[in-house]
Design a protein around this motif. Structure first.
Motif, PDB file in Angstrom:
ATOM      1  N   ARG A 141      20.887   6.753  11.746  1.00  0.00           N
ATOM      2  CA  ARG A 141      21.063   7.176  13.130  1.00  0.00           C
ATOM      3  C   ARG A 141      21.623   8.598  13.155  1.00  0.00           C
ATOM      4  O   ARG A 141      22.496   8.971  12.392  1.00  0.00           O
ATOM      5  N   GLY A 142      21.100   9.399  14.090  1.00  0.00           N
ATOM      6  CA  GLY A 142      21.548  10.772  14.190  1.00  0.00           C
ATOM      7  C   GLY A 142      20.798  11.717  13.276  1.00  0.00           C
ATOM      8  O   GLY A 142      21.043  12.915  13.299  1.00  0.00           O
ATOM      9  N   THR A 143      19.887  11.213  12.460  1.00  0.00           N
ATOM     10  CA  THR A 143      19.077  12.067  11.599  1.00  0.00           C
ATOM     11  C   THR A 143      17.627  11.994  12.054  1.00  0.00           C
ATOM     12  O   THR A 143      17.286  11.373  13.059  1.00  0.00           O
ATOM     13  N   THR A 144      16.764  12.638  11.309  1.00  0.00           N
ATOM     14  CA  THR A 144      15.349  12.678  11.658  1.00  0.00           C
ATOM     15  C   THR A 144      14.719  11.293  11.600  1.00  0.00           C
ATOM     16  O   THR A 144      14.918  10.550  10.638  1.00  0.00           O
ATOM     17  N   ALA A 145      13.946  10.953  12.610  1.00  0.00           N
ATOM     18  CA  ALA A 145      13.240   9.673  12.643  1.00  0.00           C
ATOM     19  C   ALA A 145      11.939   9.776  11.850  1.00  0.00           C
ATOM     20  O   ALA A 145      11.279  10.821  11.832  1.00  0.00           O
ATOM     21  N   LEU A 146      11.570   8.677  11.213  1.00  0.00           N
ATOM     22  CA  LEU A 146      10.305   8.578  10.487  1.00  0.00           C
ATOM     23  C   LEU A 146       9.342   7.711  11.282  1.00  0.00           C
ATOM     24  O   LEU A 146       9.607   6.533  11.527  1.00  0.00           O
ATOM     25  N   SER A 147       8.219   8.308  11.683  1.00  0.00           N
ATOM     26  CA  SER A 147       7.145   7.557  12.334  1.00  0.00           C
ATOM     27  C   SER A 147       5.981   7.460  11.351  1.00  0.00           C
ATOM     28  O   SER A 147       5.500   8.477  10.842  1.00  0.00           O
ATOM     29  N   VAL A 148       5.561   6.236  11.074  1.00  0.00           N
ATOM     30  CA  VAL A 148       4.515   5.993  10.076  1.00  0.00           C
ATOM     31  C   VAL A 148       3.152   5.984  10.758  1.00  0.00           C
ATOM     32  O   VAL A 148       2.901   5.177  11.666  1.00  0.00           O
ATOM     33  N   ASN A 149       2.282   6.884  10.317  1.00  0.00           N
ATOM     34  CA  ASN A 149       0.923   6.962  10.849  1.00  0.00           C
ATOM     35  C   ASN A 149       0.031   5.985  10.079  1.00  0.00           C
ATOM     36  O   ASN A 149      -0.069   6.054   8.848  1.00  0.00           O
ATOM     37  N   LEU A 150      -0.631   5.085  10.809  1.00  0.00           N
ATOM     38  CA  LEU A 150      -1.394   4.005  10.191  1.00  0.00           C
ATOM     39  C   LEU A 150      -2.901   4.248  10.186  1.00  0.00           C
ATOM     40  O   LEU A 150      -3.670   3.330   9.895  1.00  0.00           O
ATOM     41  N   ASN A 151      -3.333   5.469  10.446  1.00  0.00           N
ATOM     42  CA  ASN A 151      -4.774   5.736  10.481  1.00  0.00           C
ATOM     43  C   ASN A 151      -5.478   5.348   9.188  1.00  0.00           C
ATOM     44  O   ASN A 151      -6.583   4.781   9.209  1.00  0.00           O
ATOM     45  N   LYS A 152      -4.870   5.666   8.039  1.00  0.00           N
ATOM     46  CA  LYS A 152      -5.564   5.423   6.778  1.00  0.00           C
ATOM     47  C   LYS A 152      -5.642   3.931   6.446  1.00  0.00           C
ATOM     48  O   LYS A 152      -6.547   3.504   5.723  1.00  0.00           O
ATOM     49  N   VAL A 153      -4.710   3.142   6.957  1.00  0.00           N
ATOM     50  CA  VAL A 153      -4.824   1.686   6.807  1.00  0.00           C
ATOM     51  C   VAL A 153      -6.053   1.195   7.560  1.00  0.00           C
ATOM     52  O   VAL A 153      -6.844   0.393   7.045  1.00  0.00           O
ATOM     53  N   ALA A 154      -6.234   1.703   8.779  1.00  0.00           N
ATOM     54  CA  ALA A 154      -7.401   1.312   9.571  1.00  0.00           C
ATOM     55  C   ALA A 154      -8.696   1.807   8.937  1.00  0.00           C
ATOM     56  O   ALA A 154      -9.719   1.104   8.964  1.00  0.00           O
ATOM     57  N   LEU A 155      -8.657   2.998   8.343  1.00  0.00           N
ATOM     58  CA  LEU A 155      -9.861   3.538   7.698  1.00  0.00           C
ATOM     59  C   LEU A 155     -10.328   2.619   6.570  1.00  0.00           C
ATOM     60  O   LEU A 155     -11.530   2.331   6.441  1.00  0.00           O
ATOM     61  N   LEU A 156      -9.401   2.148   5.755  1.00  0.00           N
ATOM     62  CA  LEU A 156      -9.756   1.227   4.680  1.00  0.00           C
ATOM     63  C   LEU A 156     -10.281  -0.081   5.235  1.00  0.00           C
ATOM     64  O   LEU A 156     -11.301  -0.603   4.770  1.00  0.00           O
ATOM     65  N   ARG A 157      -9.618  -0.614   6.230  1.00  0.00           N
ATOM     66  CA  ARG A 157     -10.084  -1.864   6.837  1.00  0.00           C
ATOM     67  C   ARG A 157     -11.517  -1.744   7.362  1.00  0.00           C
ATOM     68  O   ARG A 157     -12.327  -2.664   7.234  1.00  0.00           O
ATOM     69  N   ASN A 158     -11.837  -0.588   7.937  1.00  0.00           N
ATOM     70  CA  ASN A 158     -13.140  -0.418   8.571  1.00  0.00           C
ATOM     71  C   ASN A 158     -14.290  -0.331   7.581  1.00  0.00           C
ATOM     72  O   ASN A 158     -15.457  -0.354   7.993  1.00  0.00           O
ATOM     73  N   THR A 159     -14.011  -0.250   6.286  1.00  0.00           N
ATOM     74  CA  THR A 159     -15.089  -0.229   5.303  1.00  0.00           C
ATOM     75  C   THR A 159     -15.714  -1.608   5.101  1.00  0.00           C
ATOM     76  O   THR A 159     -16.769  -1.717   4.479  1.00  0.00           O
ATOM     77  N   ARG A 160     -15.043  -2.646   5.577  1.00  0.00           N
ATOM     78  CA  ARG A 160     -15.560  -4.006   5.529  1.00  0.00           C
ATOM     79  C   ARG A 160     -15.403  -4.635   6.906  1.00  0.00           C
ATOM     80  O   ARG A 160     -14.822  -4.048   7.814  1.00  0.00           O
ATOM     81  N   SER A 161     -15.876  -5.843   7.058  1.00  0.00           N
ATOM     82  CA  SER A 161     -15.809  -6.514   8.363  1.00  0.00           C
ATOM     83  C   SER A 161     -14.923  -7.747   8.327  1.00  0.00           C
ATOM     84  O   SER A 161     -15.082  -8.651   9.146  1.00  0.00           O
ATOM     85  N   ILE A 162     -13.978  -7.801   7.378  1.00  0.00           N
ATOM     86  CA  ILE A 162     -13.188  -9.020   7.208  1.00  0.00           C
ATOM     87  C   ILE A 162     -11.732  -8.844   7.653  1.00  0.00           C
ATOM     88  O   ILE A 162     -10.903  -9.726   7.458  1.00  0.00           O
ATOM     89  N   GLY A 163     -11.396  -7.682   8.257  1.00  0.00           N
ATOM     90  CA  GLY A 163     -10.105  -7.521   8.899  1.00  0.00           C
ATOM     91  C   GLY A 163      -8.933  -7.216   7.995  1.00  0.00           C
ATOM     92  O   GLY A 163      -7.782  -7.312   8.438  1.00  0.00           O
ATOM     93  N   ILE A 164      -9.202  -6.883   6.733  1.00  0.00           N
ATOM     94  CA  ILE A 164      -8.090  -6.514   5.866  1.00  0.00           C
ATOM     95  C   ILE A 164      -8.330  -5.120   5.286  1.00  0.00           C
ATOM     96  O   ILE A 164      -9.472  -4.745   5.033  1.00  0.00           O
ATOM     97  N   PRO A 165      -7.247  -4.358   5.092  1.00  0.00           N
ATOM     98  CA  PRO A 165      -5.853  -4.686   5.402  1.00  0.00           C
ATOM     99  C   PRO A 165      -5.590  -4.699   6.906  1.00  0.00           C
ATOM    100  O   PRO A 165      -6.252  -4.005   7.664  1.00  0.00           O
ATOM    101  N   SER A 166      -4.622  -5.477   7.322  1.00  0.00           N
ATOM    102  CA  SER A 166      -4.276  -5.598   8.727  1.00  0.00           C
ATOM    103  C   SER A 166      -3.389  -4.432   9.161  1.00  0.00           C
ATOM    104  O   SER A 166      -2.342  -4.184   8.545  1.00  0.00           O
ATOM    105  N   VAL A 167      -3.792  -3.773  10.212  1.00  0.00           N
ATOM    106  CA  VAL A 167      -2.992  -2.658  10.733  1.00  0.00           C
ATOM    107  C   VAL A 167      -1.666  -3.160  11.292  1.00  0.00           C
ATOM    108  O   VAL A 167      -0.619  -2.550  11.073  1.00  0.00           O
ATOM    109  N   THR A 168      -1.698  -4.274  12.012  1.00  0.00           N
ATOM    110  CA  THR A 168      -0.448  -4.794  12.576  1.00  0.00           C
ATOM    111  C   THR A 168       0.488  -5.312  11.485  1.00  0.00           C
ATOM    112  O   THR A 168       1.711  -5.183  11.594  1.00  0.00           O
ATOM    113  N   ARG A 169      -0.065  -5.885  10.410  1.00  0.00           N
ATOM    114  CA  ARG A 169       0.785  -6.316   9.307  1.00  0.00           C
ATOM    115  C   ARG A 169       1.416  -5.111   8.628  1.00  0.00           C
ATOM    116  O   ARG A 169       2.604  -5.127   8.279  1.00  0.00           O
TER     117      ARG A 169
END
Length: 267
Positions: free
Chosen positions: A13-41
């Motif tokens: 608290r009081g320092t820089t916040a870290l926000s994790v960008n999940l685009n690359k998780v979704a990019l990997l998931r989109n190479t198949r149609s089976i929903g993994i890896p899960s972005v929400t997980r």
């Protein structure tokens, strides 16, 4: 949330916040149609490890984050009070449609980051330029503010541009850090970093708050935060997800938090 897992917020608290960008998780998931890896997980793991927020950058071609991801992550963040949801992208493409949809449904979105990327770009590579972009940006900034959202503009580290961003109504700027990252550790690096310091000082003097992002990683993050004043948030995706392939996502998030914490520690 598992009460035995530390949120990670207490020590940072009081320092820089870290926000994790999940685009690359979704990019990997989109190479198949089976929903993994899960972005929400992946978001859940990152938040449990102490990330202060989640970032997504939906693009019109849905190459990674898709419309349902935007909604599902907002629904997830309802269970994480105090963590922030940052949605970034070009407000002249699909960004505002995504944001309006969340607001209509009463789902959380805390910050919108306007980025001037084209449809063809593989990644963002420059910031807004004033006065060129001011007139067309003004109504969208006003709309986002009217929706109760914090507005951040993706900007090159040009001190003279900061007052214009504030005049438009933006509350924050996100400094585009690719040039810093590419020169870190080189003879040119000190002068480049000095330019970011000057831009940050100009932003703060104009009444803006400060974010930063693009190619920040475990090797260069601490040095950046030690030198550049007032950085409230960094959003990191590509390097963080690449590191997670070796370290695991939870340990990677914790390591980035250690880098942030080290920036405030005595040298």
């Amino acid at each position: 949330m598992n009460p035995l897992v530390t949120t990670g917020l207490e020590a940072h608290r009081g320092t820089t916040a870290l926000s994790v960008n999940l685009n690359k998780v979704a990019l990997l998931r989109n190479t198949r149609s089976i929903g993994i890896p899960s972005v929400t997980r992946a978001a859940t793991i990152a938040l449990e490890a102490g990330a202060h927020g989640i970032t997504v950058h939906p693009r019109p071609d849905q190459r990674h984050i898709r419309a349902h991801d935007v909604v599902e992550l907002a629904e997830l963040l309802q269970a994480w009070p105090g963590r922030e949801y940052n949605i970034e992208g070009n407000p002249f493409h699909n960004l505002m449609d995504e944001v309006r949809g969340l607001v209509r449904r009463g789902l959380p979105v805390h910050q919108v980051t306007f980025v001037p990327d084209s449809v063809e770009q593989s990644t963002s590579d420059h910031g807004w330029r004033f006065p060129d972009d001011a007139q067309r940006l003004a109504p969208l900034v006003a709309e986002a503010l009217g929706l109760g959202l914090r507005v951040s503009l993706f900007m090159d580290p040009v001190p003279a541009q900061m007052a214009a961003a504030r005049a438009l109504g933006a509350q924050r700027v996100e400094l585009y850090t690719e040039h810093y990252a590419s020169t870190h550790g080189t003879p040119e690096g000190g002068a480049v970093l000095g330019g970011y310091v000057a831009a940050a000082q100009a932003a703060l003097a104009a009444g803006l708050e400060l974010n930063a992002g693009h190619d920040l990683n475990r090797a260069n993050l601490t040095d950046f935060l030690r030198a550049v004043p007032g950085v409230l948030e960094v959003s990191i995706g590509h390097a963080l997800i690449a590191d997670a392939l070796e370290l695991g996502l939870a340990e990677t998030v914790r390591d980035y938090l250690r880098c942030i914490h080290a920036a405030g520690a005595p040298t």
